[in-house]
Design a protein around this motif. Structure first.
Motif, mmCIF file in Angstrom:
data_model
loop_
_atom_site.group_PDB
_atom_site.id
_atom_site.type_symbol
_atom_site.label_atom_id
_atom_site.label_comp_id
_atom_site.label_asym_id
_atom_site.label_seq_id
_atom_site.Cartn_x
_atom_site.Cartn_y
_atom_site.Cartn_z
ATOM 1 N N PRO A 174 13.584 2.884 25.126
ATOM 2 C CA PRO A 174 13.616 2.486 23.710
ATOM 3 C C PRO A 174 15.032 2.338 23.176
ATOM 4 O O PRO A 174 15.978 2.986 23.637
ATOM 5 C CB PRO A 174 12.872 3.628 23.010
ATOM 6 C CG PRO A 174 13.082 4.809 23.905
ATOM 7 C CD PRO A 174 13.100 4.265 25.301
ATOM 8 N N ILE A 175 15.142 1.485 22.149
ATOM 9 C CA ILE A 175 16.411 1.238 21.492
ATOM 10 C C ILE A 175 16.130 0.951 20.021
ATOM 11 O O ILE A 175 15.024 0.518 19.673
ATOM 12 C CB ILE A 175 17.163 0.059 22.147
ATOM 13 C CG1 ILE A 175 18.619 -0.002 21.685
ATOM 14 C CG2 ILE A 175 16.448 -1.268 21.885
ATOM 15 C CD1 ILE A 175 19.467 -0.974 22.507
ATOM 16 N N GLY A 176 17.101 1.202 19.175
ATOM 17 C CA GLY A 176 16.909 0.923 17.750
ATOM 18 C C GLY A 176 18.228 0.935 17.018
ATOM 19 O O GLY A 176 19.286 1.233 17.590
ATOM 20 N N GLY A 177 18.161 0.586 15.732
ATOM 21 C CA GLY A 177 19.365 0.590 14.933
ATOM 22 C C GLY A 177 19.049 0.383 13.470
ATOM 23 O O GLY A 177 17.990 -0.116 13.106
ATOM 24 N N THR A 178 19.978 0.791 12.627
ATOM 25 C CA THR A 178 19.830 0.630 11.186
ATOM 26 C C THR A 178 21.038 -0.100 10.633
ATOM 27 O O THR A 178 22.154 0.047 11.139
ATOM 28 C CB THR A 178 19.680 1.998 10.491
ATOM 29 O OG1 THR A 178 19.416 1.796 9.103
ATOM 30 C CG2 THR A 178 20.914 2.860 10.643
ATOM 31 N N SER A 179 20.822 -0.924 9.608
ATOM 32 C CA SER A 179 21.896 -1.673 8.962
ATOM 33 C C SER A 179 22.662 -2.483 10.002
ATOM 34 O O SER A 179 22.089 -3.340 10.656
ATOM 35 C CB SER A 179 22.801 -0.720 8.179
ATOM 36 O OG SER A 179 23.657 -1.429 7.313
ATOM 37 N N ALA A 180 23.955 -2.223 10.201
ATOM 38 C CA ALA A 180 24.704 -2.953 11.216
ATOM 39 C C ALA A 180 24.086 -2.804 12.591
ATOM 40 O O ALA A 180 24.145 -3.722 13.420
ATOM 41 C CB ALA A 180 26.153 -2.469 11.241
ATOM 42 N N GLY A 181 23.469 -1.641 12.843
ATOM 43 C CA GLY A 181 22.804 -1.425 14.124
ATOM 44 C C GLY A 181 21.591 -2.302 14.312
ATOM 45 O O GLY A 181 21.260 -2.691 15.435
ATOM 46 N N MET A 182 20.897 -2.649 13.228
ATOM 47 C CA MET A 182 19.783 -3.599 13.306
ATOM 48 C C MET A 182 20.310 -5.024 13.418
ATOM 49 O O MET A 182 19.712 -5.865 14.095
ATOM 50 C CB MET A 182 18.881 -3.465 12.080
ATOM 51 C CG MET A 182 17.786 -4.510 11.996
ATOM 52 S SD MET A 182 16.679 -4.250 10.572
ATOM 53 C CE MET A 182 15.802 -5.823 10.548
ATOM 54 N N ALA A 183 21.440 -5.297 12.766
ATOM 55 C CA ALA A 183 21.972 -6.656 12.720
ATOM 56 C C ALA A 183 22.315 -7.205 14.096
ATOM 57 O O ALA A 183 22.327 -8.422 14.292
ATOM 58 C CB ALA A 183 23.205 -6.697 11.821
ATOM 59 N N ILE A 184 22.601 -6.340 15.073
ATOM 60 C CA ILE A 184 23.030 -6.806 16.392
ATOM 61 C C ILE A 184 21.885 -6.884 17.397
ATOM 62 O O ILE A 184 22.106 -7.290 18.546
ATOM 63 C CB ILE A 184 24.134 -5.896 16.966
ATOM 64 C CG1 ILE A 184 23.606 -4.465 17.161
ATOM 65 C CG2 ILE A 184 25.367 -5.903 16.077
ATOM 66 C CD1 ILE A 184 24.555 -3.564 17.919
ATOM 67 N N LEU A 185 20.657 -6.546 16.999
ATOM 68 C CA LEU A 185 19.576 -6.432 17.970
ATOM 69 C C LEU A 185 18.820 -7.734 18.204
ATOM 70 O O LEU A 185 18.075 -7.846 19.179
ATOM 71 C CB LEU A 185 18.602 -5.321 17.562
ATOM 72 C CG LEU A 185 19.190 -3.903 17.606
ATOM 73 C CD1 LEU A 185 18.127 -2.872 17.223
ATOM 74 C CD2 LEU A 185 19.753 -3.570 18.983
ATOM 75 N N GLY A 186 18.959 -8.719 17.324
ATOM 76 C CA GLY A 186 18.362 -10.018 17.598
ATOM 77 C C GLY A 186 19.165 -10.756 18.653
ATOM 78 O O GLY A 186 20.348 -10.448 18.905
ATOM 79 N N GLU A 187 18.543 -11.778 19.264
ATOM 80 C CA GLU A 187 19.300 -12.579 20.231
ATOM 81 C C GLU A 187 20.472 -13.271 19.539
ATOM 82 O O GLU A 187 21.538 -13.473 20.128
ATOM 83 C CB GLU A 187 18.393 -13.619 20.885
ATOM 84 C CG GLU A 187 19.122 -14.449 21.939
ATOM 85 C CD GLU A 187 18.280 -15.549 22.549
ATOM 86 O OE1 GLU A 187 18.636 -16.036 23.632
ATOM 87 O OE2 GLU A 187 17.259 -15.932 21.936
ATOM 88 N N TYR A 188 20.282 -13.638 18.266
ATOM 89 C CA TYR A 188 21.351 -14.199 17.451
ATOM 90 C C TYR A 188 21.672 -13.227 16.325
ATOM 91 O O TYR A 188 20.847 -12.385 15.964
ATOM 92 C CB TYR A 188 20.962 -15.580 16.921
ATOM 93 C CG TYR A 188 20.978 -16.612 18.020
ATOM 94 C CD1 TYR A 188 22.077 -17.435 18.214
ATOM 95 C CD2 TYR A 188 19.903 -16.738 18.896
ATOM 96 C CE1 TYR A 188 22.114 -18.359 19.241
ATOM 97 C CE2 TYR A 188 19.930 -17.658 19.936
ATOM 98 C CZ TYR A 188 21.038 -18.462 20.105
ATOM 99 O OH TYR A 188 21.075 -19.363 21.144
#
Length: 423
Positions: free
Chosen positions: A148-162
């Protein structure tokens, strides 16, 4: 029963090597069998229910928090406050590419059963972890280890392919809609993380504070140009979490109805993909008959029972469809209908199909002189009725709620839609 050794260490400072470590738990690494899961959070305080879901995916293993600023704020929260047993929680504050590629950091990424990206500055994450051994280790964690992996704010912003890199700072919805090629709209992708179900997708956070619908719509418009095809987006209000299971269903956590907490799943309309006017220093126009972007809006609940299916980008539960469009830099959002892509390229007229009474109350009668497959959906995308009609069919609708419905009529591989209203 294993006795867990609780150790609280002072931070290990390694300024010359570009990272600082904060460690809580058992210093002896364990190897467990984690299970796939992706958690995207909107950027305010964490959803305990979503974090519990994510921690359970680690199966008692070691949790690694990656951040580019801050300190050990996650350690006790993840180790002891949520009631999920894990072997350890380590926060690595990485401040350079040298830190991200340090052998100690790479070893921690390789041995983690769960990786969490904190908030901060997404351009730092991209600068430090992209195009090097850390990127390889992160992708191995997700796609080979199936962890599993996850992120919030900037951490979410980098998880899409773009991603919106924020290389030149942030951008507001008003700025993006006024000039889709503004210098601070920096979009990259297909060169960092490879997260299942997030292909051709760009994420956004803090969706309600400030409002970011306009800027992500602009991101999607730009992405259609980059891809030369349809694009997709996932977004969350500040206190909302989106948890993606291995089957692609993205469950939404929040505190609705106590608060207006929603996740948004955006996609370019199948029928008309590209903006009508997207040029530098000119307001964006992306209308396409008021349906440029199809959006499934899902309320987040504490149980995380509502979802959208990212395996097909068409079905969900507990949400409503909206149509978004932009004319001369002004965004409009109105109630919409489910997206239909598989049969959208070829249509036929339905002059020989009659539906009455309209508006209807307790029943509908459908008459046609052609053998057609007929389906009726509500605004949440739920299929209310399905039948094959050659002459006449009567559908009981007494239990249906008042409102707008969509009739899909298929004949010989072609499809047409009609809107109908129940009183």
């Amino acid at each position: 029963m294993r006795t867990k050794l609780l150790i609280l260490l002072f931070p290990l400072f390694s300024f010359c090597q570009g990272y600082t470590s904060y460690f809580t738990g058992n210093p002896i690494n364990v190897t467990t069998s984690p299970s796939f899961g992706v958690c995207l959070m909107g950027g305010a305080s964490e959803s305990d229910e979503a974090m519990t879901w994510l921690l359970q995916k680690a199966n008692g293993g070691d949790v690694l928090v990656l951040r580019s600023s801050g300190s050990n704020g996650y350690n006790n929260y993840l180790y002891s406050q949520l009631g999920v047993a894990v072997n350890s929680v380590e926060t690595l504050v990485v401040t350079s590419e040298a830190g991200a590629t340090n052998s100690y950091v790479l070893d921690k990424i390789a041995n983690a059963e769960l990786i969490w990206f904190a908030g901060g500055d997404q351009f730092n994450y991209l600068s430090f972890f992209k195009n090097n051994a850390a990127e390889v280790a992160l992708n191995n964690h997700v796609n080979i280890k199936n962890a599993p992996i996850g992120g919030t704010s900037a951490g979410m912003a980098i998880l899409g392919e773009y991603y919106f890199s924020a290389q030149n700072g942030s951008v507001t919805s008003a700025q993006a809609l006024a000039n889709p090629y503004a210098t601070n709209i920096t979009i990259g992708g297909n060169d960092f993380l490879e997260i299942p179900y997030l292909q051709h997708t760009i994420t956004d956070t803090h969706y309600d504070n400030p409002d970011r619908k306009g800027r992500q719509t602009t991101f999607l418009a730009r992405l259609t140009q980059i891809l030369n095809q349809r694009s997709f987006g996932v977004a969350a209000n500040e206190y909302v979490a989106i948890c993606i299971e291995s089957d692609g269903k993205a469950y939404v956590y929040g505190d609705y109805p106590n608060y207006q907490e929603f996740a948004y799943f955006l996609q370019t309309n199948c029928n008309s993909v590209f903006p009508e006017n997207m040029t530098p220093n000119t307001s964006l126009t992306w209308n396409n008959n008021g349906q440029a972007v199809k959006v499934y809006k899902v309320a987040g609940t504490t149980a995380g029972s509502n979802y959208f299916d990212l395996s097909n980008w068409q079905s969900g539960s507990g949400g409503t469809w909206e149509n978004w469009s932009v004319i001369n830099g002004t965004l409009a959002t109105v109630p919409g209908f489910p997206v239909e892509c598989s049969l959208s390229t070829e249509k036929f007229t339905a002059e020989n199909t009659i539906i009455f009474p309209l508006p209807f109350n307790d029943y509908l009668i459908i008459q046609t002189n052609e053998r057609s497959q007929i389906s009726i959906y509500d605004l949440q995308g739920r299929k209310m009725a399905q039948l094959t009609s050659e002459v006449e069919a009567k559908i009981q609708t007494t239990d249906w709620s008042s409102g707008v419905y969509l009739v899909k009529i298929q004949h010989e591989g072609k499809v047409v839609f009609k809107k109908i209203i129940k009183n």
